[in-house]
Design an enzyme around this catalytic site. Sequence first.
Site, PDB file in Angstrom:
ATOM      1  N   ASN A 191       0.796  -1.238   0.000  1.00 56.67           N
ATOM      2  CA  ASN A 191       0.000   0.000   0.000  1.00 56.67           C
ATOM      3  C   ASN A 191       0.820   1.276   0.000  1.00 56.67           C
ATOM      4  O   ASN A 191       0.355   2.324  -0.415  1.00 56.67           O
ATOM      5  CB  ASN A 191      -0.987  -0.017   1.169  1.00 56.67           C
ATOM      6  CG  ASN A 191      -0.284  -0.173   2.511  1.00 56.67           C
ATOM      7  OD1 ASN A 191       0.877  -0.545   2.591  1.00 56.67           O
ATOM      8  ND2 ASN A 191      -1.021   0.129   3.567  1.00 56.67           N
ATOM      9  N   LYS A 214      12.641  -6.692   0.145  1.00 55.14           N
ATOM     10  CA  LYS A 214      11.743  -7.375  -0.781  1.00 55.14           C
ATOM     11  C   LYS A 214      10.401  -6.654  -0.789  1.00 55.14           C
ATOM     12  O   LYS A 214       9.667  -6.669   0.201  1.00 55.14           O
ATOM     13  CB  LYS A 214      11.540  -8.839  -0.348  1.00 55.14           C
ATOM     14  CG  LYS A 214      10.811  -9.651  -1.403  1.00 55.14           C
ATOM     15  CD  LYS A 214      10.169 -10.922  -0.844  1.00 55.14           C
ATOM     16  CE  LYS A 214       8.951 -10.601  -0.066  1.00 55.14           C
ATOM     17  NZ  LYS A 214       7.859 -10.023  -0.938  1.00 55.14           N
ATOM     18  N   SER A 267       0.521  -8.503   6.910  1.00 59.30           N
ATOM     19  CA  SER A 267      -0.631  -9.005   7.670  1.00 59.30           C
ATOM     20  C   SER A 267      -0.185  -9.749   8.923  1.00 59.30           C
ATOM     21  O   SER A 267       0.978 -10.202   9.028  1.00 59.30           O
ATOM     22  CB  SER A 267      -1.429  -9.962   6.780  1.00 59.30           C
ATOM     23  OG  SER A 267      -0.631 -11.092   6.472  1.00 59.30           O
ATOM     24  N   GLU A 288       5.249  -4.725  11.763  1.00 53.49           N
ATOM     25  CA  GLU A 288       4.250  -3.677  11.523  1.00 53.49           C
ATOM     26  C   GLU A 288       3.065  -4.368  10.851  1.00 53.49           C
ATOM     27  O   GLU A 288       3.113  -4.666   9.657  1.00 53.49           O
ATOM     28  CB  GLU A 288       4.842  -2.587  10.627  1.00 53.49           C
ATOM     29  CG  GLU A 288       5.950  -1.798  11.240  1.00 53.49           C
ATOM     30  CD  GLU A 288       5.412  -0.685  12.142  1.00 53.49           C
ATOM     31  OE1 GLU A 288       4.192  -0.540  12.235  1.00 53.49           O
ATOM     32  OE2 GLU A 288       6.231   0.004  12.770  1.00 53.49           O
ATOM     33  N   CYS A 322      -3.116   0.567   7.023  1.00 50.32           N
ATOM     34  CA  CYS A 322      -3.061  -0.315   8.206  1.00 50.32           C
ATOM     35  C   CYS A 322      -3.705   0.325   9.433  1.00 50.32           C
ATOM     36  O   CYS A 322      -4.356  -0.338  10.221  1.00 50.32           O
ATOM     37  CB  CYS A 322      -1.624  -0.629   8.514  1.00 50.32           C
ATOM     38  SG  CYS A 322      -0.627   0.872   8.708  1.00 50.32           S
ATOM     39  N   GLU A 502       8.757   2.212  13.842  1.00 48.53           N
ATOM     40  CA  GLU A 502       9.403   2.858  12.695  1.00 48.53           C
ATOM     41  C   GLU A 502       9.253   4.352  12.912  1.00 48.53           C
ATOM     42  O   GLU A 502       8.305   4.794  13.556  1.00 48.53           O
ATOM     43  CB  GLU A 502       8.757   2.404  11.386  1.00 48.53           C
ATOM     44  CG  GLU A 502       8.983   0.900  11.160  1.00 48.53           C
ATOM     45  CD  GLU A 502       8.633   0.422   9.773  1.00 48.53           C
ATOM     46  OE1 GLU A 502       7.772   1.013   9.106  1.00 48.53           O
ATOM     47  OE2 GLU A 502       9.250  -0.582   9.347  1.00 48.53           O
TER      48      GLU A 502
HETATM   49  N1  LIG Z   1       1.540  -1.697  10.310  1.00 48.26           N
HETATM   50  C1  LIG Z   1       1.921  -1.209   9.140  1.00 48.26           C
HETATM   51  O1  LIG Z   1       2.749  -0.289   9.045  1.00 48.26           O
HETATM   52  C2  LIG Z   1       1.334  -1.781   7.883  1.00 48.26           C
HETATM   53  C3  LIG Z   1       1.550  -1.083   6.699  1.00 48.26           C
HETATM   54  C4  LIG Z   1       0.994  -1.624   5.525  1.00 48.26           C
HETATM   55  C5  LIG Z   1       0.241  -2.796   5.533  1.00 48.26           C
HETATM   56  N2  LIG Z   1       0.076  -3.436   6.706  1.00 48.26           N
HETATM   57  C6  LIG Z   1      -0.738  -4.668   6.750  1.00 48.26           C
HETATM   58  O2  LIG Z   1      -0.373  -5.522   5.642  1.00 48.26           O
HETATM   59  C7  LIG Z   1      -1.539  -6.215   5.166  1.00 48.26           C
HETATM   60  C8  LIG Z   1      -1.698  -5.981   3.686  1.00 48.26           C
HETATM   61  O3  LIG Z   1      -0.442  -6.127   3.034  1.00 48.26           O
HETATM   62  P1  LIG Z   1      -0.108  -7.478   2.251  1.00 48.26           P
HETATM   63  O4  LIG Z   1      -1.321  -8.051   1.638  1.00 48.26           O
HETATM   64  O5  LIG Z   1       1.067  -7.187   1.393  1.00 48.26           O
HETATM   65  O6  LIG Z   1       0.344  -8.443   3.458  1.00 48.26           O
HETATM   66  P2  LIG Z   1       1.017  -9.889   3.327  1.00 48.26           P
HETATM   67  O7  LIG Z   1       1.270 -10.324   4.717  1.00 48.26           O
HETATM   68  O8  LIG Z   1       0.255 -10.755   2.419  1.00 48.26           O
HETATM   69  O9  LIG Z   1       2.437  -9.618   2.596  1.00 48.26           O
HETATM   70  C9  LIG Z   1       3.351  -8.730   3.153  1.00 48.26           C
HETATM   71  C10 LIG Z   1       4.736  -9.064   2.619  1.00 48.26           C
HETATM   72  O10 LIG Z   1       5.128 -10.327   3.133  1.00 48.26           O
HETATM   73  C11 LIG Z   1       5.584 -11.154   2.078  1.00 48.26           C
HETATM   74  N3  LIG Z   1       5.337 -12.528   2.496  1.00 48.26           N
HETATM   75  C12 LIG Z   1       4.224 -13.281   2.295  1.00 48.26           C
HETATM   76  N4  LIG Z   1       4.366 -14.490   2.861  1.00 48.26           N
HETATM   77  C13 LIG Z   1       5.610 -14.521   3.430  1.00 48.26           C
HETATM   78  C14 LIG Z   1       6.376 -15.486   4.145  1.00 48.26           C
HETATM   79  N5  LIG Z   1       5.885 -16.697   4.421  1.00 48.26           N
HETATM   80  N6  LIG Z   1       7.624 -15.149   4.573  1.00 48.26           N
HETATM   81  C15 LIG Z   1       8.139 -13.919   4.313  1.00 48.26           C
HETATM   82  N7  LIG Z   1       7.480 -12.958   3.633  1.00 48.26           N
HETATM   83  C16 LIG Z   1       6.225 -13.260   3.197  1.00 48.26           C
HETATM   84  C17 LIG Z   1       4.796 -10.710   0.892  1.00 48.26           C
HETATM   85  O11 LIG Z   1       5.412 -11.087  -0.311  1.00 48.26           O
HETATM   86  C18 LIG Z   1       4.805  -9.203   1.103  1.00 48.26           C
HETATM   87  O12 LIG Z   1       6.008  -8.655   0.627  1.00 48.26           O
HETATM   88  C19 LIG Z   1      -2.698  -5.661   5.958  1.00 48.26           C
HETATM   89  O13 LIG Z   1      -3.005  -6.511   7.042  1.00 48.26           O
HETATM   90  C20 LIG Z   1      -2.183  -4.344   6.503  1.00 48.26           C
HETATM   91  O14 LIG Z   1      -2.829  -3.958   7.682  1.00 48.26           O
HETATM   92  C21 LIG Z   1       0.583  -2.968   7.897  1.00 48.26           C
HETATM   93  C1  LIG Z   2       1.557   6.667   6.321  1.00 54.58           C
HETATM   94  N1  LIG Z   2       0.552   6.084   7.212  1.00 54.58           N
HETATM   95  C2  LIG Z   2      -0.762   6.709   7.023  1.00 54.58           C
HETATM   96  C3  LIG Z   2       0.981   6.248   8.617  1.00 54.58           C
HETATM   97  C4  LIG Z   2       0.372   4.664   6.881  1.00 54.58           C
HETATM   98  C5  LIG Z   2       1.593   3.818   7.247  1.00 54.58           C
HETATM   99  C6  LIG Z   2       1.481   2.429   6.647  1.00 54.58           C
HETATM  100  C7  LIG Z   2       0.168   1.776   6.945  1.00 54.58           C
HETATM  101  O1  LIG Z   2      -0.535   1.317   6.039  1.00 54.58           O
END
Ligand SMILES: NC(=O)c1ccc[n+]([C@@H]2O[C@H](COP(=O)([O-])OP(=O)(O)OC[C@H]3O[C@@H](n4cnc5c(N)ncnc54)[C@H](O)[C@@H]3O)[C@@H](O)[C@H]2O)c1
Ligand SMILES: C[N+](C)(C)CCCC=O
Length: 528
Positions: A191, A214, A267, A288, A322, A502
Amino acid sequence: MHSGASDRNGKSTTVCLCPLPPKMAQSILDNMPGASTGTVVVTDPLNFWGGRRVKPREEKNAEPVFEPATGRVLCQMMPCGAEEVDEAIKSAHTAYLKWSKMAGMERARVMLEAARIIRERREKIAKLEVINNGKSITEAVVDIDIAWQCIEYYAGLAGTLSGQHIQLPGGAFAYTRREPLGVCVGIGAWNYPFQIASWKSAPALACGNAMVFKPSPMTPVTAVILAEIYKEAGAPDGLFCVVQGGAETGTLLCHHPMVAKVSFTGSVPTGKKVMEMSSKGVKQVTLELGGKSPLIIFKDCELENAVKGALMANFLTQGQVCCNGTRVYVQREIMPQFLEEVVKRTKAIPVGDPLLDGTRMGALISKPQLEKVLGFVSQAKKEGGRVLCGGEPFVPSDPKLKGGYFMSPCVLDNCRDDMTCVKEEIFGPVMSVMPFDTEEEVIRRANNTTFGLASGVFTRDISRAHRVAENLEAGTCFINNYNISPVEVPFGGYKMSGFGRENGQVTIEYYSQLKTVVVEMGDVESLF
Ligand SMILES: NC(=O)c1ccc[n+]([C@@H]2O[C@H](COP(=O)([O-])OP(=O)(O)OC[C@H]3O[C@@H](n4cnc5c(N)ncnc54)[C@H](O)[C@@H]3O)[C@@H](O)[C@H]2O)c1
Ligand SMILES: C[N+](C)(C)CCCC=O
């Protein structure tokens, strides 16, 4: 072209590398000013190590990457396997050996130059981000600004890293040294592709580490731009590497014995896997993860700001954020006025071509994500929720957008805490609104979740604002605003939303380690 690389036993092996001179990569950004939605195809290699773009050893298992606004194929992502991951990590380690011996101020100068170059190319980078992610250009430019600001901020800290002197009895003394960890891995979500790569690399590099990053396989095209910019700014070859791939490549990174730390964004389920894999090598981990954050609006709030805050808390990046405040609790007395205004403003959000300046909502990342979000709206209706606006697929009038992943932003009311749309992270433009009566009640309900990433409160009562902030179980609480991201302040979760931080000064702790040196000035007093 072939390049020798020594394996663990020092024997040279030959790995087919197809490097491109850095200037070739500049051409991708140079084409951006004339680019428009539906016209770009990315063909250059998307991996980066050894100071160059690199094609995978074998062009196999290619996965199409789609342009969310049109549904067209933007590029092919070929996942890196064990050999490429090993190449990248060794490249990073070579850079680490040099970079870690530099003074903080020397590192700072390279990082400041990188921040300057990003700032100079912000519109071009933002445009490429939009084409790959689907978010509006208006938001993407802000995302890129926050990225260079993060690098600039940690450049400022690089020269301040220091330890302590402790005087001991008898003239003895000790001192501490804040030292880097080594090769760090960053794994990003889709995102905020460029921003996440910057938020992870900036503190890592400032502390003297190298990073192998990655990106998400759905958004592979901009992290390599950051790698080129770090090189252009004077970073040693290999300092910031990019490897493309999905779960398998991520797993290889987490297991690699030369990796000291993994910084993961994604996730909760994947975060748990990363934590488990990292434990095998006792690697440090920062997680995160996801969220389902509460936004609490008291009747004494400034209503206009509260409505704007609710929109900011739900509809940035098509709701794929997120820390979004997607559980909106409104004190009962002002619910009618709030709903009237928030529905009016939501209906007015311009949805369409993300590259147009007037657009405020672009396309969701993928067709499966769009269908998942629409499924949450359907489920909400089955469970008694009422759709006040949006929640439907949206087909823009422009023919080139017909295949895009668009939907109308949605406001649900008549929601209850036990509904799926209130309990689960939707990761789309869906706001769930619920009434509350008392502060005690709403705090209890707001905290009744396994997540704990963020929270928000709108009130004019300063005592209540800080009391609510104290009692909300979340890593961030926004008071009378939402989703602003000053890089000077830490960002991260409580509970299942992860740990570590972060941004902010504290993040230095997550990318460095402390050595104690004890100095005896006299003789050893031995018991033996
Ligand atoms: N807290 C934050 O700052 C933050 C920011 C952005 C998104 N998110 C969360 O991320 C989710 C959406 O993003 P997404 O669909 O890319 O999440 P995802 O967990 O499917 O993938 C995240 C990353 O992990 C990698 N990945 C997948 N399986 C893996 C494994 N077994 N080992 C190592 N790496 C692996 C993916 O290729 C990708 O690069 C949502 O739940 C969102 O809330 C959190
Ligand atoms: C830049 N924000 C709005 C803090 C989002 C950080 C990454 C979460 O999706």
